[in-house]
Design a protein around this motif. Structure first.
Motif, PDB file in Angstrom:
ATOM      1  N   ALA A 106       0.851  -1.293  -0.693  1.00  0.00           N
ATOM      2  CA  ALA A 106      -0.061   0.303  -0.138  1.00  0.00           C
ATOM      3  C   ALA A 106       0.653   1.267   0.266  1.00  0.00           C
ATOM      4  CB  ALA A 106      -0.974   0.085   1.521  1.00  0.00           C
ATOM      5  N   ALA A 107       0.889   2.394  -0.573  1.00  0.00           N
ATOM      6  CA  ALA A 107       0.641   3.367  -0.527  1.00  0.00           C
ATOM      7  C   ALA A 107       0.728   4.372   1.028  1.00  0.00           C
ATOM      8  CB  ALA A 107      -0.015   4.339  -1.715  1.00  0.00           C
ATOM      9  N   SER A 108      -0.054   3.909   1.585  1.00  0.00           N
ATOM     10  CA  SER A 108       0.080   5.140   3.258  1.00  0.00           C
ATOM     11  C   SER A 108      -0.723   6.299   2.631  1.00  0.00           C
ATOM     12  CB  SER A 108       1.418   5.542   3.462  1.00  0.00           C
ATOM     13  OG  SER A 108       0.992   6.098   4.796  1.00  0.00           O
ATOM     14  N   LEU A 110      -2.601   8.244   5.586  1.00  0.00           N
ATOM     15  CA  LEU A 110      -2.326   9.100   7.111  1.00  0.00           C
ATOM     16  C   LEU A 110      -1.482  10.128   6.866  1.00  0.00           C
ATOM     17  CD1 LEU A 110      -2.634   6.438   9.630  1.00  0.00           C
ATOM     18  CD2 LEU A 110      -4.029   7.657   8.578  1.00  0.00           C
ATOM     19  N   PRO A 111      -1.934  11.210   6.888  1.00  0.00           N
ATOM     20  CA  PRO A 111      -0.811  12.507   7.010  1.00  0.00           C
ATOM     21  C   PRO A 111      -0.044  12.384   8.300  1.00  0.00           C
ATOM     22  CG  PRO A 111      -3.475  13.161   6.341  1.00  0.00           C
ATOM     23  CD  PRO A 111      -3.242  11.497   6.316  1.00  0.00           C
ATOM     24  N   SER A 112      -0.107  12.201   8.988  1.00  0.00           N
ATOM     25  CA  SER A 112       0.655  11.950  10.287  1.00  0.00           C
ATOM     26  C   SER A 112       1.585  11.100   9.967  1.00  0.00           C
ATOM     27  CB  SER A 112      -0.049  11.837  11.247  1.00  0.00           C
ATOM     28  OG  SER A 112      -0.947  10.408  11.677  1.00  0.00           O
ATOM     29  N   ASP A 113       1.165  10.091   9.247  1.00  0.00           N
ATOM     30  CA  ASP A 113       2.425   9.475   9.106  1.00  0.00           C
ATOM     31  C   ASP A 113       3.402   9.724   7.511  1.00  0.00           C
ATOM     32  OD1 ASP A 113       1.948   7.006  10.442  1.00  0.00           O
ATOM     33  OD2 ASP A 113       0.735   5.498   8.712  1.00  0.00           O
ATOM     34  N   TRP A 114       2.754   9.830   6.703  1.00  0.00           N
ATOM     35  CA  TRP A 114       3.650  11.185   5.854  1.00  0.00           C
ATOM     36  C   TRP A 114       4.840  12.142   6.519  1.00  0.00           C
ATOM     37  CZ3 TRP A 114      -1.229  13.779   2.805  1.00  0.00           C
ATOM     38  CH2 TRP A 114      -1.681  11.955   1.968  1.00  0.00           C
ATOM     39  N   ALA A 115       3.794  12.687   7.881  1.00  0.00           N
ATOM     40  CA  ALA A 115       5.007  13.480   8.679  1.00  0.00           C
ATOM     41  C   ALA A 115       6.023  13.321   9.472  1.00  0.00           C
ATOM     42  CB  ALA A 115       4.058  14.236   9.358  1.00  0.00           C
ATOM     43  N   MET A 116       5.823  11.399  10.226  1.00  0.00           N
ATOM     44  CA  MET A 116       6.703  10.776  10.646  1.00  0.00           C
ATOM     45  C   MET A 116       8.351  10.683   9.981  1.00  0.00           C
ATOM     46  SD  MET A 116       6.125   7.526  12.297  1.00  0.00           S
ATOM     47  CE  MET A 116       6.124   8.187  14.332  1.00  0.00           C
ATOM     48  N   PHE A 117       7.680  10.433   8.302  1.00  0.00           N
ATOM     49  CA  PHE A 117       8.477   9.686   7.277  1.00  0.00           C
ATOM     50  C   PHE A 117       8.880  10.876   7.072  1.00  0.00           C
ATOM     51  CE2 PHE A 117       6.535   5.563   9.554  1.00  0.00           C
ATOM     52  CZ  PHE A 117       7.801   5.212   9.679  1.00  0.00           C
ATOM     53  N   ASN A 126       4.165   9.092  -2.193  1.00  0.00           N
ATOM     54  CA  ASN A 126       3.826   8.358  -1.581  1.00  0.00           C
ATOM     55  C   ASN A 126       3.552   6.952  -2.172  1.00  0.00           C
ATOM     56  OD1 ASN A 126       1.458   9.746  -2.388  1.00  0.00           O
ATOM     57  ND2 ASN A 126       0.648   8.341  -0.611  1.00  0.00           N
ATOM     58  N   ARG A 127       2.735   7.484  -3.409  1.00  0.00           N
ATOM     59  CA  ARG A 127       2.485   6.642  -4.448  1.00  0.00           C
ATOM     60  C   ARG A 127       3.405   6.452  -6.028  1.00  0.00           C
ATOM     61  NH1 ARG A 127      -2.655   9.771  -4.075  1.00  0.00           N
ATOM     62  NH2 ARG A 127      -1.871  10.960  -6.145  1.00  0.00           N
ATOM     63  N   ASP A 128       4.278   7.274  -5.843  1.00  0.00           N
ATOM     64  CA  ASP A 128       5.326   7.272  -6.424  1.00  0.00           C
ATOM     65  C   ASP A 128       6.279   6.323  -5.712  1.00  0.00           C
ATOM     66  OD1 ASP A 128       4.104   9.000  -8.884  1.00  0.00           O
ATOM     67  OD2 ASP A 128       5.809  10.502  -7.954  1.00  0.00           O
ATOM     68  N   MET A 129       6.809   6.101  -4.448  1.00  0.00           N
ATOM     69  CA  MET A 129       7.808   5.971  -3.932  1.00  0.00           C
ATOM     70  C   MET A 129       7.049   4.305  -3.498  1.00  0.00           C
ATOM     71  SD  MET A 129       8.338   8.224  -0.915  1.00  0.00           S
ATOM     72  CE  MET A 129       9.879   7.165   0.301  1.00  0.00           C
TER      73      MET A 129
END
Length: 365
Positions: A106-108, A110-117, A126-129
């Protein structure tokens, strides 16, 4: 039609991490005993209602405690893992499973997960990664020759033999790799287009059946790019399900218990913040304020007696044009464990025998 299980895993914030893990293991043992086909375990890092950053730790334990159940991450959030390390870990897990592993990605979201990483999810990074990581993982598993992959986000080298005997050697047990599943949420989902394009297992998360119907269009659009013909039997639909002896009991145990609590305290507010409540509506003109637990239970959930639940599943099957596997959305009912076990048992033993005609009807069509 087959049945399986999809768990975020969902636990209330006051639940201890090991306590939640033990409940999930208990449910996996039940699924195995009851003859469910598969179980998928989510990954999240910053959601107290979805407290599992390491699905593979739960999966490794569950594989040791089950015999037939196929189990896999649903899925690994690829932007947060180095693809070379994950390729080796998944391959090892496949050997531990003796070939029962599914590999969900999955691409993830949750904005809070995006912020952590430090991932820019708003721009689609996230989709490109996710696409790049998956390409690297599959190349590591399939390309016998040494290579260096220089991507936008990772540079990975598969070195030639060094010092006579040091070399990359870890490959999955299943050839060419474990079945890959991808989960989709949004309309015109890019991840579901990827599923169609690469022949992966498409999984539609728990939304209004009328809305989910558009997900198969995404699969077909992706498949057309590579000349594939997707099979609806591969399509998984995740739904909230609670079966009890009577409709009244099922309503009380779902809306009036943990399913209702999680939706009220977490999922509905979260979708509201994202502007995603439309995904739950049966018609666009329904006000957001009307999208309550009771509304979702009536319109989207599959709750009731075995006869009622069979009728609802058949209706959804017809509305979306057919699908292959119903995945029960997992909830934490350790305080009423027997009720949850009874629901899983009724679904397998009382509901599914009423639906055997769906597969043959689909083939005839």
């Amino acid at each position: 039609m087959e049945i399986g299980y999809f768990t975020m895993p969902s636990h209330p914030p006051e639940c201890g991490l090991k306590e939640g893990n033990d409940w999930d293991l208990q449910v996996m043992r039940w699924l195995d005993e009851l003859g469910y086909q598969e179980a998928w375990v989510g990954e999240h890092h910053t959601a107290p209602w979805e407290p599992n950053p390491t699905p593979d730790l739960l999966i490794a334990q569950a594989l040791m405690q089950t015999k037939r159940l196929r189990i896999g991450p649903g899925g690994f959030l690829l932007p947060y893992h180095h693809p070379a390390e994950l390729a080796n870990r998944v391959a090892m897990l496949d050997h531990m499973s003796e070939g029962r592993l599914n590999f969900g990605v999955a691409a993830s979201g949750l904005p809070s997960d995006w912020a952590m990483f430090n991932v820019d999810g708003m721009s689609g990074q996230n989709r490109d990664m996710t696409r790049e990581a998956l390409e690297i993982i599959l190349k590591l598993w399939s390309d016998p020759a040494p290579f260096t992959y220089k991507g936008k986000f990772w540079t990975v080298t598969k070195p030639d033999t060094m010092f006579d005997f040091l070399k990359p050697h870890i490959k999955p047990l299943q050839a060419p790799h474990p079945p890959i599943g991808v989960a989709g949420l949004s309309k015109n989902s890019d991840t579901l287009k990827l599923a169609g394009e690469r022949g992966f297992i498409p999984m539609s998360l728990n939304l209004n059946p009328a809305y989910v119907g558009s997900h198969w269009d995404s699969v077909e659009i992706g498949a057309a790019k590579t000349g594939r013909k997707p099979n609806r039997q591969d399509w998984r639909l995740v739904r909230e399900v609670f079966v009890a002896d009577t409709d009244e009991e099922a309503w009380k145990l779902s809306t009036g218990d943990m399913m209702g609590r999680m939706m009220h305290e977490y999922f509905l507010p979260l979708l509201g913040h994202f502007g995603f409540k439309d995904y739950l509506k049966h018609a666009p003109d329904v006000p957001d304020s009307d999208v309550t637990v009771e509304y979702c239970a009536k319109r989207n959930w599959i709750v009731g007696s075995p006869a009622t639940v069979a009728e609802k599943i058949e209706k959804i099957h017809d509305e979306v044009g057919g699908f292959g596997v119903l995945l029960v959305f997992g909830f934490d009912y350790k305080h009423k464990a027997e009720a949850w076990h009874h629901s899983l048992s009724l679904l397998k033993n009382e509901v599914m025998p009423r639906l055997t005609h769906l597969g043959s009807a689909r083939k005839a069509a």
